[in-house]
Design a protein around this motif. Structure first.
Motif, PDB file in Angstrom:
ATOM      1  N   LEU A 135     -32.144 -52.687  -1.898  1.00 18.90           N
ATOM      2  CA  LEU A 135     -31.368 -52.724  -0.662  1.00 18.90           C
ATOM      3  C   LEU A 135     -29.935 -53.184  -0.936  1.00 18.90           C
ATOM      4  O   LEU A 135     -28.967 -52.607  -0.422  1.00 18.90           O
ATOM      5  CB  LEU A 135     -32.035 -53.654   0.348  1.00 18.90           C
ATOM      6  CG  LEU A 135     -33.362 -53.166   0.937  1.00 18.90           C
ATOM      7  CD1 LEU A 135     -34.021 -54.284   1.734  1.00 18.90           C
ATOM      8  CD2 LEU A 135     -33.166 -51.940   1.824  1.00 18.90           C
ATOM      9  N   ASN A 136     -29.804 -54.212  -1.754  1.00 22.87           N
ATOM     10  CA  ASN A 136     -28.474 -54.740  -2.059  1.00 22.87           C
ATOM     11  C   ASN A 136     -27.618 -53.746  -2.829  1.00 22.87           C
ATOM     12  O   ASN A 136     -26.392 -53.736  -2.693  1.00 22.87           O
ATOM     13  CB  ASN A 136     -28.593 -56.040  -2.861  1.00 22.87           C
ATOM     14  CG  ASN A 136     -29.069 -57.202  -2.000  1.00 22.87           C
ATOM     15  OD1 ASN A 136     -28.759 -57.278  -0.812  1.00 22.87           O
ATOM     16  ND2 ASN A 136     -29.829 -58.114  -2.581  1.00 22.87           N
ATOM     17  N   ASN A 138     -27.958 -50.442  -2.554  1.00 23.34           N
ATOM     18  CA  ASN A 138     -27.912 -49.165  -1.820  1.00 23.34           C
ATOM     19  C   ASN A 138     -28.734 -48.062  -2.481  1.00 23.34           C
ATOM     20  O   ASN A 138     -28.426 -46.873  -2.326  1.00 23.34           O
ATOM     21  CB  ASN A 138     -26.458 -48.689  -1.654  1.00 23.34           C
ATOM     22  CG  ASN A 138     -25.664 -49.572  -0.725  1.00 23.34           C
ATOM     23  OD1 ASN A 138     -26.089 -49.860   0.381  1.00 23.34           O
ATOM     24  ND2 ASN A 138     -24.509 -50.038  -1.190  1.00 23.34           N
ATOM     25  N   PHE A 155     -31.192 -60.088   6.363  1.00 23.50           N
ATOM     26  CA  PHE A 155     -31.343 -58.655   6.610  1.00 23.50           C
ATOM     27  C   PHE A 155     -31.676 -58.419   8.075  1.00 23.50           C
ATOM     28  O   PHE A 155     -32.011 -59.343   8.816  1.00 23.50           O
ATOM     29  CB  PHE A 155     -32.470 -58.076   5.738  1.00 23.50           C
ATOM     30  CG  PHE A 155     -32.166 -58.063   4.271  1.00 23.50           C
ATOM     31  CD1 PHE A 155     -31.574 -56.959   3.684  1.00 23.50           C
ATOM     32  CD2 PHE A 155     -32.467 -59.154   3.474  1.00 23.50           C
ATOM     33  CE1 PHE A 155     -31.290 -56.934   2.327  1.00 23.50           C
ATOM     34  CE2 PHE A 155     -32.179 -59.152   2.120  1.00 23.50           C
ATOM     35  CZ  PHE A 155     -31.593 -58.040   1.542  1.00 23.50           C
ATOM     36  N   ARG A 272     -30.471 -53.332   5.520  1.00 20.35           N
ATOM     37  CA  ARG A 272     -29.216 -54.075   5.462  1.00 20.35           C
ATOM     38  C   ARG A 272     -28.661 -54.299   6.868  1.00 20.35           C
ATOM     39  O   ARG A 272     -28.840 -53.463   7.756  1.00 20.35           O
ATOM     40  CB  ARG A 272     -28.190 -53.327   4.613  1.00 20.35           C
ATOM     41  CG  ARG A 272     -28.607 -53.214   3.158  1.00 20.35           C
ATOM     42  CD  ARG A 272     -27.521 -52.586   2.321  1.00 20.35           C
ATOM     43  NE  ARG A 272     -26.326 -53.433   2.244  1.00 20.35           N
ATOM     44  CZ  ARG A 272     -25.560 -53.528   1.163  1.00 20.35           C
ATOM     45  NH1 ARG A 272     -25.857 -52.835   0.085  1.00 20.35           N
ATOM     46  NH2 ARG A 272     -24.485 -54.286   1.162  1.00 20.35           N
ATOM     47  N   ASN A 273     -27.969 -55.425   7.035  1.00 20.24           N
ATOM     48  CA  ASN A 273     -27.361 -55.715   8.340  1.00 20.24           C
ATOM     49  C   ASN A 273     -25.873 -56.017   8.208  1.00 20.24           C
ATOM     50  O   ASN A 273     -25.284 -56.664   9.078  1.00 20.24           O
ATOM     51  CB  ASN A 273     -28.074 -56.889   9.022  1.00 20.24           C
ATOM     52  CG  ASN A 273     -27.901 -58.205   8.274  1.00 20.24           C
ATOM     53  OD1 ASN A 273     -27.354 -58.228   7.162  1.00 20.24           O
ATOM     54  ND2 ASN A 273     -28.352 -59.294   8.864  1.00 20.24           N
ATOM     55  N   ASP A 274     -25.258 -55.550   7.103  1.00 18.15           N
ATOM     56  CA  ASP A 274     -23.844 -55.849   6.850  1.00 18.15           C
ATOM     57  C   ASP A 274     -22.933 -54.665   7.131  1.00 18.15           C
ATOM     58  O   ASP A 274     -21.808 -54.595   6.638  1.00 18.15           O
ATOM     59  CB  ASP A 274     -23.659 -56.309   5.405  1.00 18.15           C
ATOM     60  CG  ASP A 274     -24.156 -55.270   4.395  1.00 18.15           C
ATOM     61  OD1 ASP A 274     -24.665 -54.219   4.842  1.00 18.15           O
ATOM     62  OD2 ASP A 274     -24.038 -55.511   3.182  1.00 18.15           O
ATOM     63  N   ALA A 277     -25.933 -50.270   6.308  1.00 19.02           N
ATOM     64  CA  ALA A 277     -27.208 -49.581   6.506  1.00 19.02           C
ATOM     65  C   ALA A 277     -26.940 -48.129   6.870  1.00 19.02           C
ATOM     66  O   ALA A 277     -26.049 -47.828   7.673  1.00 19.02           O
ATOM     67  CB  ALA A 277     -28.015 -50.267   7.605  1.00 19.02           C
TER      68      ALA A 277
END
Length: 295
Positions: A135-136, A138, A155, A272-274, A277
């Motif tokens: 996830l980090n 991508n 997240f 991801r929530n930054d 996503a």
């Protein structure tokens, strides 16, 4: 510098081998190597440590790789947004799942496909740590497994209902298993368990040790499917998280809840929530929230 060069660099990081990276990119190995050398020449720094084979990335290469992953993610999102402007969502949702989490995501996949026929799925069995790394970096859109609360706070997450642990067994063991067994009731039963080192196995070992009991399995596996198949074959009884669709597919297999405290980790889907996503991840979460809200 172009998108293909960044794609080759990121694929090399995933494959850790020039030949496999070239095959994954559908180019020859000389072409991939040449394009990466051109990128190094343009940037004026060595990115890849080369010997007789791939030996990793230089410190500068690691920094460029991190930026390349971000740029590729933004590029993919741009393409998805253009498709969304045309009224469609297309692409492949990349999922990483802890095998023993027993998540039945088929309703979510089917629901998303009904909504967007151009969406496909790639499902990978992974550890929780590998999922977070994916996830980090991508390389994943969605993760599913057992996570610490402080990890979930970093997240966008969708916690699953606490379902506990079940003992799955065949007809031969029915008379020896109480309606709601406790750890002491399982002493002497041939057990099929997750492999040591997996979080769920560590949880089981800890809970049984608190009662002065040691787990001595006749079979271990990191696959719920394999554990349940051996239960169905009569080899023994399996301790697994509740909720697997396999429980309903094996005739003669009975599941009874085991009286154990809740796990410290929480079963959840994460993305991801930054702001990075993908639209595919957001679409997946939208369907999952709608389905689980109605439960």
């Amino acid at each position: 510098m172009d998108i293909k060069q960044l794609h080759y660099l990121c694929t090399l990081a995933e494959q850790r081998h020039f030949g496999r990276a070239a095959r994954a990119c559908c180019v020859t190995q000389p072409t991939l190597s040449m394009r990466l050398r051109q990128l190094e020449q343009e940037l004026g720094v060595a990115l890849v440590r080369r010997g007789r084979q791939f030996e990793g990335f230089t410190p500068e290469g690691e920094r460029v790789l991190a930026r390349a992953r971000t740029l590729l993610s933004q590029y993919d999102n741009l393409r998805l947004e253009v498709d969304a402007m045309k009224g469609r969502l297309t692409g492949t949702v990349r999922l990483g799942l802890v095998p023993l989490s027993c998540m039945d995501l088929s309703p979510v996949l089917a629901g998303l496909r009904r909504r967007h026929q151009g969406v496909g799925f790639e499902i990978n069995d992974m550890t929780a740590d590998a999922i977070l790394d994916g996830l980090n970096h991508n390389t994943l859109d969605i993760g599913g497994g057992f996570f610490e609360p402080e990890v979930l706070a970093r997240f966008d997450s969708l916690a699953l209902p606490e379902q506990g642990v079940v003992l799955a067994f065949g007809p031969d063991w029915k008379a020896r298993v109480p309606a709601c067994p406790r750890p002491a009731d399982l002493a002497g039963l041939p057990l099929c368990l997750p492999k040591p080192g997996m979080y769920f196995r560590h949880y089981l070992d800890t809970q049984f040790a608190r009662e002065g009991l040691a787990l001595e399995p006749v079979l271990t596996s990191n696959s719920v499917y394999r554990l349940m198949r051996w239960v169905h074959a009569g080899l023994g009884c399996a301790l697994v998280p509740a909720g697997s669709v396999l429980f309903n597919e094996l005739p003669g297999v009975v599941c009874r809840p085991v009286a154990l405290p809740p796990m410290a980790r929480i079963g959840a889907l994460v993305m991801r929530n930054d702001g990075q996503a993908s639209l595919l991840a957001k679409g997946f979460f939208e369907v999952a929230r709608e389905l689980w809200r109605g439960r």
